[in-house]
Motif scaffolding. Structure first.
Motif, PDB file in Angstrom:
ATOM      1  N   ARG A  81      21.529 -24.548 -23.120  1.00 27.77           N
ATOM      2  CA  ARG A  81      22.371 -23.354 -23.120  1.00 27.77           C
ATOM      3  C   ARG A  81      22.308 -22.634 -24.462  1.00 27.77           C
ATOM      4  O   ARG A  81      22.492 -21.420 -24.541  1.00 27.77           O
ATOM      5  CB  ARG A  81      23.808 -23.734 -22.775  1.00 27.77           C
ATOM      6  N   PRO A 134      23.009 -19.294 -13.232  1.00 23.36           N
ATOM      7  CA  PRO A 134      22.700 -18.275 -14.249  1.00 23.36           C
ATOM      8  C   PRO A 134      23.909 -17.813 -15.065  1.00 23.36           C
ATOM      9  O   PRO A 134      23.798 -17.571 -16.270  1.00 23.36           O
ATOM     10  CB  PRO A 134      22.104 -17.129 -13.422  1.00 23.36           C
ATOM     11  N   ASP A 135      25.057 -17.704 -14.436  1.00 22.87           N
ATOM     12  CA  ASP A 135      26.271 -17.306 -15.162  1.00 22.87           C
ATOM     13  C   ASP A 135      26.703 -18.355 -16.179  1.00 22.87           C
ATOM     14  O   ASP A 135      27.542 -18.080 -17.043  1.00 22.87           O
ATOM     15  CB  ASP A 135      27.426 -17.044 -14.190  1.00 22.87           C
ATOM     16  N   GLY A 137      24.434 -19.994 -18.095  1.00 17.75           N
ATOM     17  CA  GLY A 137      23.388 -20.129 -19.096  1.00 17.75           C
ATOM     18  C   GLY A 137      22.206 -20.963 -18.681  1.00 17.75           C
ATOM     19  O   GLY A 137      21.388 -21.359 -19.519  1.00 17.75           O
ATOM     20  N   LEU A 138      22.099 -21.236 -17.369  1.00 20.63           N
ATOM     21  CA  LEU A 138      21.009 -22.068 -16.865  1.00 20.63           C
ATOM     22  C   LEU A 138      20.343 -21.398 -15.660  1.00 20.63           C
ATOM     23  O   LEU A 138      20.970 -20.625 -14.945  1.00 20.63           O
ATOM     24  CB  LEU A 138      21.532 -23.445 -16.435  1.00 20.63           C
ATOM     25  N   ILE A 139      19.087 -21.733 -15.441  1.00 23.48           N
ATOM     26  CA  ILE A 139      18.360 -21.296 -14.257  1.00 23.48           C
ATOM     27  C   ILE A 139      17.939 -22.554 -13.487  1.00 23.48           C
ATOM     28  O   ILE A 139      17.340 -23.461 -14.062  1.00 23.48           O
ATOM     29  CB  ILE A 139      17.097 -20.489 -14.636  1.00 23.48           C
ATOM     30  N   SER A 242      16.569 -23.138 -19.508  1.00 23.78           N
ATOM     31  CA  SER A 242      17.423 -22.332 -20.375  1.00 23.78           C
ATOM     32  C   SER A 242      17.343 -20.855 -19.997  1.00 23.78           C
ATOM     33  O   SER A 242      16.262 -20.263 -19.980  1.00 23.78           O
ATOM     34  CB  SER A 242      16.982 -22.502 -21.829  1.00 23.78           C
ATOM     35  N   LYS A 243      18.475 -20.240 -19.714  1.00 20.52           N
ATOM     36  CA  LYS A 243      18.476 -18.811 -19.372  1.00 20.52           C
ATOM     37  C   LYS A 243      18.068 -17.969 -20.574  1.00 20.52           C
ATOM     38  O   LYS A 243      17.433 -16.910 -20.415  1.00 20.52           O
ATOM     39  CB  LYS A 243      19.851 -18.375 -18.865  1.00 20.52           C
ATOM     40  N   TRP A 246      14.430 -18.027 -20.366  1.00 20.77           N
ATOM     41  CA  TRP A 246      14.014 -17.387 -19.117  1.00 20.77           C
ATOM     42  C   TRP A 246      14.018 -15.866 -19.246  1.00 20.77           C
ATOM     43  O   TRP A 246      13.098 -15.183 -18.782  1.00 20.77           O
ATOM     44  CB  TRP A 246      14.952 -17.819 -17.999  1.00 20.77           C
ATOM     45  N   ASP A 247      15.048 -15.348 -19.896  1.00 18.32           N
ATOM     46  CA  ASP A 247      15.186 -13.900 -20.034  1.00 18.32           C
ATOM     47  C   ASP A 247      14.095 -13.288 -20.903  1.00 18.32           C
ATOM     48  O   ASP A 247      13.870 -12.072 -20.857  1.00 18.32           O
ATOM     49  CB  ASP A 247      16.558 -13.556 -20.610  1.00 18.32           C
ATOM     50  N   ARG A 254       7.623 -16.364 -14.975  1.00 21.92           N
ATOM     51  CA  ARG A 254       8.719 -16.997 -14.231  1.00 21.92           C
ATOM     52  C   ARG A 254       8.206 -17.534 -12.891  1.00 21.92           C
ATOM     53  O   ARG A 254       8.577 -18.633 -12.476  1.00 21.92           O
ATOM     54  CB  ARG A 254       9.843 -15.988 -13.984  1.00 21.92           C
TER      55      ARG A 254
END
Length: 335
Positions: A81, A134-135, A137-139, A242-243, A246-247, A254
């Motif tokens: 995170r 995702p909300d 902090g994870l995918i 980790s989002k 990922w972002d 992805r």
């Protein structure tokens, strides 16, 4: 130099400058997990790394860190995170602090076999759970396999519910596991995996509960005498990313990671399930005394934890729990 020649040379120069900018940059990923590299989790991560390398033409590198070298599960999740570690694999109970609905996968004595578990995880319920991450902090990249959990200890075989009385058992750092084993009569103590072997060796703990493959990978047969197949919980392995990282990735990268996680998951489930069977035989050969708990005693254990079950169905969401049970019943109806 005429105008046409000048413009042609200028265009060529601009394209030359643009080419490096359009080239995809190398990507390096750090993947941490608590089991040994030769454990099914480690083998799954290795397969994932190979697939990512192939699909990205060697542009994406996956560096893996097994055996809890970067910390236990809770510490690694925090690092994900925070963006200092990119990926890990964890059991659902470790995600319940972020998304309470994941507790439904840890309901005691929920799944009777792999087919029931796969139907839930690969269907709408499993998809819905991943969409909650995702909300936080994870995918979620999907579900792999950890297996049905059994109980080991150094004092006695577990053949009936009364055998849990007074046993000091290490459990994951999760309230549902603590309450489940407290209801069964044990003294449940949450503890990170890296501390487990030493606690058993020093007799600070009598036993613990994990799938057979984990027992062997952690060499717990050296400090345990009995292994009892209670199958009190089935653990999928949730692959989380980790989002923050990922972002920063392109849509194409992805997709590479999602596809690799799915392919590696098929492989890891097979290796894990075969590995648990092989580990049981291997542990028996190494001197661990194995026994299977009979159906009647499992029913008594299930009754002992019924209040725990009811509490966490309410906490995780009664509607979602009903959808999950409907998927399980479909599988049972086909048998």
């Amino acid at each position: 130099m005429n105008t046409r020649t000048f413009l042609s040379l200028a265009a060529a120069a601009l394209l030359g400058w643009a080419a490096p900018a359009l080239a995809q940059e190398p990507v390096s990923l750090r993947v941490a997990y608590v089991q040994a590299p030769d454990h099914p989790h480690g083998l799954g991560i290795r397969k994932f790394a190979e697939l990512v390398q192939q699909k990205s033409a060697n542009r994406i590198e996956v560096k893996s860190f097994g055996s809890a070298t970067l910390g236990g599960d809770v510490a690694v999740l925090s690092s994900l995170r925070g963006g200092t570690i990119d990926m890990t694999v964890v059991i659902p109970s470790l995600l319940t602090g972020m998304a309470k609905e994941f507790v439904l996968l840890d309901l005691p004595f929920l799944f009777g076999n792999y087919a029931e578990a796969d139907a839930v995880l690969d269907g709408p319920v499993g998809k819905h759970l991943l969409e909650l991450l995702p909300d936080k902090g994870l995918i979620g990249l999907g579900y792999w396999d950890h297996g049905f959990r059994i109980v080991t200890n150094s004092r006695r075989a577990i053949t009936k519910v009364e055998d849990f009385a007074g046993l000091k058992l290490r459990v994951p750092q999760s309230t549902i596991f603590i309450e489940t084993f407290t209801a069964l009569g044990a003294n449940a103590v949450p503890m990170p995996i890296p501390e487990l072997y030493g606690a058993l060796e020093a007799k600070a703990m009598d036993g613990q509960e994990n799938p057979y493959a984990a027992v062997e990978a952690l060499k717990l047969q050296e400090v345990q005498k009995f292994a009892s197949a209670t199958n009190h919980a089935y653990n999928p392995l949730v692959v989380v990313f980790s989002k923050m990282k990922w972002d920063k990735l392109t849509p194409a990268d992805r997709k590479i990671l999602m596809d690799a996680a799915a392919e590696a998951g098929t492989y890891e489930r097979k290796v894990s399930r075969e590995g648990n069977d092989k580990a049981a035989e291997s542990l028996k050969a190494k001197g661990l005394q194995l026994n299977t708990v009979g159906a009647a005693e499992v029913a008594r254990m299930r009754e002992k934890v019924s209040a725990v079950n009811a509490k966490y169905v309410k906490e995780g969401g009664e509607k979602l729990a009903a959808e999950m049970m409907a998927e399980i019943e479909k599988v049972r109806g086909k048998r």
